[in-house]
Design a protein around this motif. Structure first.
Motif, PDB file in Angstrom:
ATOM      1  N   GLU A 207      52.423  30.133  46.293  1.00 27.87           N
ATOM      2  CA  GLU A 207      53.406  31.167  46.614  1.00 27.87           C
ATOM      3  C   GLU A 207      52.812  32.578  46.530  1.00 27.87           C
ATOM      4  O   GLU A 207      53.155  33.454  47.306  1.00 27.87           O
ATOM      5  CB  GLU A 207      54.606  31.054  45.671  1.00 27.87           C
ATOM      6  CG  GLU A 207      55.533  29.910  45.988  1.00 27.87           C
ATOM      7  CD  GLU A 207      56.122  29.990  47.389  1.00 27.87           C
ATOM      8  OE1 GLU A 207      56.484  31.111  47.818  1.00 27.87           O
ATOM      9  OE2 GLU A 207      56.206  28.944  48.054  1.00 27.87           O
ATOM     10  N   LYS A 208      51.908  32.790  45.573  1.00 24.97           N
ATOM     11  CA  LYS A 208      51.317  34.121  45.427  1.00 24.97           C
ATOM     12  C   LYS A 208      50.474  34.484  46.648  1.00 24.97           C
ATOM     13  O   LYS A 208      50.384  35.670  47.020  1.00 24.97           O
ATOM     14  CB  LYS A 208      50.488  34.206  44.150  1.00 24.97           C
ATOM     15  CG  LYS A 208      49.289  33.263  44.074  1.00 24.97           C
ATOM     16  CD  LYS A 208      48.540  33.437  42.751  1.00 24.97           C
ATOM     17  CE  LYS A 208      47.325  32.519  42.676  1.00 24.97           C
ATOM     18  NZ  LYS A 208      46.582  32.688  41.389  1.00 24.97           N
ATOM     19  N   LYS A 210      51.161  33.333  49.719  1.00 30.15           N
ATOM     20  CA  LYS A 210      52.147  33.595  50.765  1.00 30.15           C
ATOM     21  C   LYS A 210      52.708  35.012  50.639  1.00 30.15           C
ATOM     22  O   LYS A 210      52.915  35.707  51.642  1.00 30.15           O
ATOM     23  CB  LYS A 210      53.283  32.574  50.686  1.00 30.15           C
ATOM     24  CG  LYS A 210      52.876  31.152  51.033  1.00 30.15           C
ATOM     25  CD  LYS A 210      54.068  30.206  50.933  1.00 30.15           C
ATOM     26  CE  LYS A 210      53.654  28.772  51.239  1.00 30.15           C
ATOM     27  NZ  LYS A 210      54.789  27.834  51.126  1.00 30.15           N
ATOM     28  N   GLU A 211      52.969  35.439  49.405  1.00 25.98           N
ATOM     29  CA  GLU A 211      53.505  36.775  49.176  1.00 25.98           C
ATOM     30  C   GLU A 211      52.538  37.858  49.644  1.00 25.98           C
ATOM     31  O   GLU A 211      52.949  38.895  50.174  1.00 25.98           O
ATOM     32  CB  GLU A 211      53.821  36.958  47.692  1.00 25.98           C
ATOM     33  CG  GLU A 211      55.007  36.113  47.216  1.00 25.98           C
ATOM     34  CD  GLU A 211      55.207  36.187  45.719  1.00 25.98           C
ATOM     35  OE1 GLU A 211      54.442  36.933  45.054  1.00 25.98           O
ATOM     36  OE2 GLU A 211      56.110  35.499  45.200  1.00 25.98           O
ATOM     37  N   LYS A 212      51.242  37.610  49.466  1.00 24.78           N
ATOM     38  CA  LYS A 212      50.243  38.569  49.908  1.00 24.78           C
ATOM     39  C   LYS A 212      50.140  38.627  51.434  1.00 24.78           C
ATOM     40  O   LYS A 212      49.735  39.649  52.005  1.00 24.78           O
ATOM     41  CB  LYS A 212      48.884  38.219  49.311  1.00 24.78           C
ATOM     42  CG  LYS A 212      48.772  38.461  47.807  1.00 24.78           C
ATOM     43  CD  LYS A 212      47.380  38.116  47.305  1.00 24.78           C
ATOM     44  CE  LYS A 212      47.252  38.376  45.800  1.00 24.78           C
ATOM     45  NZ  LYS A 212      45.896  38.027  45.300  1.00 24.78           N
TER      46      LYS A 212
END
Length: 256
Positions: A207-208, A210-212
Motif C-alpha cells: 500500500e505504501k 501505491k500511495e507514492k
C-alpha cells in the motif's frame, strides 16, 4: 443486436483474471463470440460462465474456454486445432493478455526468473502471433486484428522489474514489426500500454508503494481493467481500421 465486433470470433489469452477477463466481458457485450484461454483452465471457465450469450440473426452463440500455455508452441497449436475443429475457422480477433512478473532487483534477480518472464511475456507473444497469423492467412480470414499488452514501464524502466520491462519493450517492438509484415494479409497489429491498473498483478504491491504512485497519475487513481478492455475492443473493431502499428498509453496521465 448491434455491437462493435458483432459476429466476430475472438481469442483472448490470460482470460482467467484481470485485463484478460475484462476484455472477454467487453468483447462479448459488443457481440463477439469469445474463446477464453488461460493456463488455469478453471479460471477461464469461470470467465466464460459469467459472459452473456451472444445473439446473431436470432441464433444464440455460446462462448468457450481452452487450456493454454503461451510459452509452449505445442500448447498454442493444440488450442488452435481445437478452435478449428469447433468453429471451422480461426479467430479474427487475437488478444494476448497473458503475462507474469517475477520482480527483484538486478543484483538479486535469478536467471530462472528472468527467463520465465521473457518466455511467457515476449516469446509467448511471438509464438501466438506466428501460429495464429499463419492460420488466418491460410483460411483467408479478412479484417483481422491482433492486440498485445505492453506496459508504460517498458518506456523508461522500473526498479525491481528489469525482466518485466525488457519483456514488455520487446512485445511492443514485435507488435510494430508484425504490423509491417502482416498488413498485406489484412491483419492489423497494435499494442496497448497500461499504467497502474487494479488487477491481481498489482494487488500484491504494498500500500505504501501505491500511495507514492498516486501523485504521479493525473487522474489520481488506479485504472480499472474494463478501461483497458474498452480500448482493446475498439482496436479489434472496424472503427479503428486505419490504426496499425500503434502503441496506445492507458495510464491516466501517468508521469515517471
Amino acid at each position: 443486436m448491434s455491437g462493435l465486433v458483432l459476429g466476430k470470433l475472438a481469442f483472448v489469452t490470460g482470460a482467467g483474471s484481470g485485463i484478460g477477463r475484462a476484455t472477454c466481458q467487453v468483447l462479448a457485450r459488443e457481440g463477439a463470440q469469445v474463446i477464453a484461454a488461460d493456463k488455469n483452465l478453471k479460471s477461464a471457465e469461470e470467465t466464460i460462465a459469467a459472459l452473456p450469450i451472444t445473439s446473431n440473426n436470432d441464433n444464440s452463440i455460446g462462448h468457450s474456454s481452452v487450456l493454454l500455455d503461451v510459452s509452449d508452441s505445442n500448447s498454442i497449436k493444440s488450442s488452435l486445432n481445437k478452435i478449428l475443429g469447433q468453429f471451422k475457422k480461426p479467430p479474427s480477433i487475437v488478444v494476448n493478455c497473458a503475462g507474469i512478473t517475477r520482480d527483484n532487483f538486478i543484483l538479486k534477480l535469478s536467471e530462472e526468473d528472468f527467463d520465465d518472464v521473457i518466455n511467457v511475456n515476449l516469446k509467448g507473444t511471438f509464438l501466438l502471433m506466428k501460429i495464429f497469423a499463419q492460420a488466418i492467412i491460410e483460411n483467408n480470414v479478412q479484417e483481422s486484428s491482433f492486440i498485445t499488452i505492453g506496459s508504460v514501464v517498458a518506456k523508461h524502466g522500473n526498479m525491481g522489474q528489469a525482466n518485466y520491462c525488457a519483456s514488455k519493450a520487446g512485445v511492443d517492438i514485435v507488435t510494430k514489426t508484425a504490423a509491417r509484415e502482416f498488413s498485406k494479409y489484412g491483419i492489423r497489429c497494435n499494442s496497448v500500454l497500461p499504467g497502474f491498473i487494479a488487477t491481481p498483478m498489482t494487488d500484491i504491491v504494498p500500500e505504501k508503494v501505491k500511495e507514492k504512485m498516486m501523485p504521479l497519475i493525473s487522474c489520481r487513481r488506479m485504472g480499472c481493467p474494463e478501461e483497458v478492455a474498452e480500448m482493446i475492443t475498439f482496436l479489434a473493431s472496424s472503427k479503428s481500421s486505419y490504426v496499425n502499428g500503434a502503441s496506445i498509453d492507458i495510464n491516466g496521465g501517468m508521469s515517471i
